[in-house]
Design a protein around this motif. Structure first.
Motif, PDB file in Angstrom:
ATOM      1  N   ILE A   1       0.874  -1.177   0.000  1.00  0.00           N
ATOM      2  CA  ILE A   1       0.000   0.000   0.000  1.00  0.00           C
ATOM      3  C   ILE A   1       0.906   1.221   0.000  1.00  0.00           C
ATOM      4  CG2 ILE A   1      -1.790   1.269   1.238  1.00  0.00           C
ATOM      5  CD1 ILE A   1      -2.577  -1.413   2.548  1.00  0.00           C
ATOM      6  N   ILE A   2       0.808   2.033  -1.044  1.00  0.00           N
ATOM      7  CA  ILE A   2       1.693   3.197  -1.186  1.00  0.00           C
ATOM      8  C   ILE A   2       0.863   4.464  -1.039  1.00  0.00           C
ATOM      9  CG2 ILE A   2       3.332   4.390  -2.680  1.00  0.00           C
ATOM     10  CD1 ILE A   2       3.799   1.697  -4.085  1.00  0.00           C
TER      11      ILE A   2
ATOM     12  N   ILE B   1     -11.023   0.717   6.709  1.00  0.00           N
ATOM     13  CA  ILE B   1     -10.316   1.905   7.201  1.00  0.00           C
ATOM     14  C   ILE B   1     -10.593   2.056   8.687  1.00  0.00           C
ATOM     15  CG2 ILE B   1     -10.079   4.406   6.989  1.00  0.00           C
ATOM     16  CD1 ILE B   1     -11.215   4.049   4.113  1.00  0.00           C
ATOM     17  N   SER B   2      -9.563   2.291   9.452  1.00  0.00           N
ATOM     18  CA  SER B   2      -9.728   2.576  10.877  1.00  0.00           C
ATOM     19  C   SER B   2      -8.879   3.776  11.252  1.00  0.00           C
ATOM     20  CB  SER B   2      -9.334   1.360  11.727  1.00  0.00           C
ATOM     21  OG  SER B   2      -7.957   1.071  11.578  1.00  0.00           O
ATOM     22  N   VAL B   3      -9.374   4.578  12.183  1.00  0.00           N
ATOM     23  CA  VAL B   3      -8.651   5.753  12.665  1.00  0.00           C
ATOM     24  C   VAL B   3      -8.739   5.783  14.185  1.00  0.00           C
ATOM     25  CG1 VAL B   3      -8.932   7.172  10.604  1.00  0.00           C
ATOM     26  CG2 VAL B   3     -10.713   7.174  12.337  1.00  0.00           C
ATOM     27  N   THR B   4      -7.743   6.375  14.803  1.00  0.00           N
ATOM     28  CA  THR B   4      -7.740   6.530  16.247  1.00  0.00           C
ATOM     29  C   THR B   4      -8.159   7.958  16.606  1.00  0.00           C
ATOM     30  OG1 THR B   4      -5.404   7.167  16.247  1.00  0.00           O
ATOM     31  CG2 THR B   4      -5.906   4.822  16.484  1.00  0.00           C
ATOM     32  N   GLY B   5      -8.226   8.232  17.900  1.00  0.00           N
ATOM     33  CA  GLY B   5      -8.550   9.575  18.364  1.00  0.00           C
ATOM     34  C   GLY B   5      -9.956   9.987  17.983  1.00  0.00           C
TER      35      GLY B   5
ATOM     36  N   ILE C   1      -5.022   1.253   6.829  1.00  0.00           N
ATOM     37  CA  ILE C   1      -5.702   0.654   5.680  1.00  0.00           C
ATOM     38  C   ILE C   1      -5.428  -0.846   5.709  1.00  0.00           C
ATOM     39  CG2 ILE C   1      -5.973   0.667   3.184  1.00  0.00           C
ATOM     40  CD1 ILE C   1      -6.661   3.334   4.467  1.00  0.00           C
ATOM     41  N   THR C   2      -6.484  -1.661   5.636  1.00  0.00           N
ATOM     42  CA  THR C   2      -6.329  -3.118   5.659  1.00  0.00           C
ATOM     43  C   THR C   2      -7.147  -3.735   4.530  1.00  0.00           C
ATOM     44  OG1 THR C   2      -6.095  -3.058   8.074  1.00  0.00           O
ATOM     45  CG2 THR C   2      -6.520  -5.198   7.060  1.00  0.00           C
TER      46      THR C   2
ATOM     47  N   SER D   1      -1.807  -4.724   5.571  1.00  0.00           N
ATOM     48  CA  SER D   1      -2.174  -3.549   6.362  1.00  0.00           C
ATOM     49  C   SER D   1      -1.024  -2.555   6.399  1.00  0.00           C
ATOM     50  CB  SER D   1      -2.545  -3.980   7.786  1.00  0.00           C
ATOM     51  OG  SER D   1      -2.980  -2.879   8.551  1.00  0.00           O
ATOM     52  N   LYS D   2      -1.378  -1.268   6.388  1.00  0.00           N
ATOM     53  CA  LYS D   2      -0.366  -0.222   6.495  1.00  0.00           C
ATOM     54  C   LYS D   2      -0.961   0.971   7.239  1.00  0.00           C
ATOM     55  CE  LYS D   2       3.518   1.393   3.750  1.00  0.00           C
ATOM     56  NZ  LYS D   2       4.099   1.393   2.399  1.00  0.00           N
TER      57      LYS D   2
END
Length: 545
Positions: free
Chosen positions: A260-261, A296-300, A332-333, A339-340
Motif C-alpha cells: 500500500i503506497i 479503514i480505521s482511525v484513532t482519536g 488501511i487493511t 495492512s499499512k
C-alpha cells in the motif's frame, strides 16, 4: 435405595446411552462460527459442509498445510501424512492407516466459506474469453491460451489438457482428460460459482487454487498433484496418490496486493477541515491492483469512511477530518490481511504551508532548505527551518502572522519572499523554481574533425551573486575549463571570461554572469572529448559540471 431414586438413576443412564449414539458433529454449535479467526483461503484443504465429511480414499495421501472441515475428516487408505493441523468440527478418522498428522483438533469451531468470486473474476478478466453459454472442448490435445469465463458450465474432454490461465464457470466444470497440466507458469484458479468441479483422469498436475464455494469437488485420478489449495463446500477424493503442497504465494492468485503506497503525507493538517488522503495498491511487480476492498480505521477523534475500493488504476481516496489538536493513526487493511498505517498530525489555529520546489527543468529538488523568519515581534517561532522531501514537497504549519521565506540549496540560487501574510485555517501553496548556479555547458561545435585545428567557443552561465566567487591570480577568472587526456587525467585548457574580455571587465563578478572563451582543439584520434567546468567560490570550495 428407594424406588424413586432408582427411577431417577435409570433415566440418567438412559440419557447417557442415547447421547453416545448421536452424530458427533451435531454439537458444532452455530455460535462458534468464525471463532478461529481464520478463513477458507488460509487452509490447504477446506470443506465448508456441516453435513458431509471431507472424504479422502487413496493409498497415499500427502498434504503440506492445514486442513479444515466443518464436519468429520475421514481417510480410508494405507498412508496419510499431513504436515500441518487437521481441524474437524466433528471427528478425525483415519482407521486402518499409517497416519502421520502434525496436530489433530476435533470439535473445532465452524468456519463459513468466504466469497472470493469478485477477486478471481477481476484477475481473470484482464486476459479472458467471455462466453454467455456452456462451453465444450474436445480433442487429443486441448490448450487454453487465455482465461475462460462462462455463464454456464465448462466441459473439457480429451487426451491432454494444458493451460496457464483461469477457468471460471457459473455452473459446473468437468475435466475428463487422461493428463492435465494446469497453471504451471504463473498459477491458475479453477472456480465454479454455484456448481461442482470434477476431475477424471490418470494424472492431473495443477499449480493454483480449486474453488467451489457452493458445490462438490470430486477427484477420480490415479495421481493428483496440487501445488496450491482446494476450497469447496464438499471434497471427495478417490484415487491412488494425492499430493497437496500449499504455500503463502497461493493467496496471490486471489489477492494480488503486496503493498500500500500512500501519496505524499503532509507534516500537519488543519483541524475542522476535510482532507484527502490517497493511496495506491500494487502487486509484487509494482503493478496497480484494481477493485481491492479496503477497511479503514482511525484513532482519536478523527472521522473517516469505514471502507473504500480501489479504482481501475489501483487508487483510492478517503476524506478525513478531526476537531481536536492531536496525532492520530490511519490504518488501511485489505481482505488479504495486508495492512499499512500512517500518523497524521492535526493542528488548530495554524496556517498550512504547502511548497513544491523544482529546478529550472521542472524536476523536484529534495533537501531544499526553507528558512522562515517572523516579521511580528509577538509571534512564536521567530525563526524556523524546514526541508523539502524526495518529491520536492515541504509541508508545515505556522501561527497566523507575517513572515519572510528564504528557499535555497547548495549549488542553487536562493529565492527570497520578503513578506508572506498567513491566516489561521488557510492553506498557502506555491511552486518555487530554484535555478542551478552552474547551468548547462554550451559548446559551439559538438563535432570537430581530426588533424585540423579548430577554434571552439565554450560558454556557461554561472548564477552567483557579486563577491561569491574568487580568482586566485590577476590573470585568472573563477571559471576554468578542463579536458580529460588519454590517461584519464584532467588537464586545464584555460579560463572562461565574463563577457569574454578579461582586460575590460577584470575580475569583477556580476550577477547571472555568462562566462565564455574560445579554445583551440587539434585532435589526432577519433573519439569523444570529456570537458569539465570548475567554478571557484569565495568560501574556498568549488563546484563542477
Amino acid at each position: 435405595m428407594n424406588a424413586r431414586n432408582k427411577k431417577f438413576l435409570s433415566m440418567i443412564l438412559a440419557m447417557f446411552l442415547v447421547l453416545q449414539f448421536l452424530p458427533f458433529n451435531t454439537f458444532a454449535a452455530d455460535e462458534e462460527v468464525q471463532m478461529s479467526g481464520r478463513e477458507a483461503v488460509d487452509y490447504a484443504l477446506f470443506s465448508a459442509s456441516r453435513e458431509n465429511a471431507l472424504l479422502l480414499n487413496g493409498s497415499r495421501i500427502s498434504i503440506k498445510g492445514d486442513v479444515h472441515t466443518n464436519a468429520d475428516f475421514v481417510y480410508q487408505g494405507s498412508e496419510l501424512v499431513i504436515d500441518g493441523v487437521c481441524e474437524a468440527s466433528g471427528k478425525v478418522s483415519a482407521k486402518n492407516a499409517k497416519a502421520l498428522i502434525t496436530k489433530e483438533i476435533e470439535c473445532a469451531p465452524i468456519i463459513e466459506m468466504s466469497d472470493y468470486t469478485t477477486e478471481i473474476k477481476t484477475i481473470a478478466s484482464e486476459n479472458a474469453e467471455i462466453f454467455e453459454a456452456d462451453q465444450k472442448y474436445h480433442g487429443n490435445s486441448i490448450v487454453f491460451e487465455k482465461s475462460i469465463i462462462a455463464n454456464g458450465s465448462i466441459f473439457v474432454n480429451g487426451s491432454k489438457f494444458t493451460t496457464n490461465d483461469y477457468i471460471i464457470a457459473t455452473k459446473d466444470i468437468s475435466i475428463n482428460v487422461a493428463k492435465s497440466e494446469i497453471g504451471f507458469k504463473d498459477g491458475s484458479v479453477i472456480c465454479s460459482e454455484t456448481g461442482n468441479i470434477t476431475f477424471n483422469g490418470s494424472e492431473v498436475n495443477i499449480k493454483g487454487i480449486i474453488y467451489a464455494p457452493k458445490g462438490t469437488v470430486t477427484i477420480n485420478s490415479g495421481i493428483f498433484t496440487l501445488k496450491g489449495r482446494l476450497l469447496a463446500n464438499k471434497i471427495i477424493f478417490r484415487g491412488s496418490t494425492l499430493n497437496v503442497q500449499s504455500s503463502k504465494e497461493d493467496i496471490d492468485l486471489i489477492y494480488r496486493e503486496t503493498d500500500i503506497i500512500f501519496d505524499q503525507i503532509r507534516n500537519e493538517y488543519e483541524c475542522n477541515i476535510e482532507h484527502k488522503i490517497s493511496f495506491t495498491i500494487v502487486d509484487k511487480f509494482g503493478k496497480p491492483v484494481p477493485n481491492v476492498i479496503c477497511s479503514i480505521s482511525v484513532t482519536g477523534n478523527a472521522t473517516a469512511p469505514s471502507s473504500v475500493t480501489t479504482n481501475s488504476d489501483g487508487r483510492a481516496t478517503i476524506i478525513i477530518s478531526d476537531s481536536m489538536n492531536e496525532s492520530i493513526t490511519l490504518t488501511i487493511t485489505t481482505k488479504k490481511g495486508l495492512s499499512k498505517s500512517i500518523v497524521l498530525n492535526f493542528v488548530k489555529n495554524q496556517a498550512i504551508i504547502n511548497l513544491y520546489i523544482v529546478d529550472n527543468n521542472n524536476l523536484p529538488v529534495s533537501g531544499a532548505q526553507i528558512t522562515v523568519l517572523s516579521l511580528d515581534s509577538a509571534a512564536d517561532n521567530a525563526s524556523k527551518v524546514f526541508y523539502s522531501n524526495e518529491q520536492g514537497i515541504a509541508d508545515f504549519s505556522l501561527p497566523e502572522g507575517n513572515y519572510t521565506f528564504k528557499i535555497g540549496k547548495d549549488n542553487y540560487k536562493q529565492v527570497v519572499y520578503e513578506k508572506i501574510s498567513l491566516t489561521a485555517g488557510n492553506v498557502y501553496s506555491n511552486t518555487i523554481i530554484l535555478q542551478k548556479l552552474l547551468n548547462e555547458i554550451f559548446v559551439q561545435y559538438k563535432t570537430i574533425l581530426t588533424n585540423q585545428p579548430v577554434k571552439n567557443r565554450i560558454s556557461v552561465k554561472v548564477l552567483y551573486e557579486k563577491n561569491q566567487l574568487r580568482s586566485e591570480t590577476q590573470n585568472s577568472t573563477p571559471v576554468e575549463l578542463f579536458m580529460m587526456n588519454a590517461s584519464g587525467e584532467w588537464l586545464s585548457k584555460g579560463f572562461l571570461f565574463d563577457n569574454g574580455n578579461l582586460s575590460i571587465n577584470g575580475d569583477e563578478i556580476k550577477a547571472d554572469q555568462v562566462y565564455t572563451n574560445i579554445f583551440d582543439f587539434n585532435e589526432t584520434q577519433q573519439g569523444k572529448l570529456r570537458l569539465k567546468i570548475v567554478v571557484y567560490r569565495a568560501d574556498g570550495t568549488q563546484i563542477s559540471k
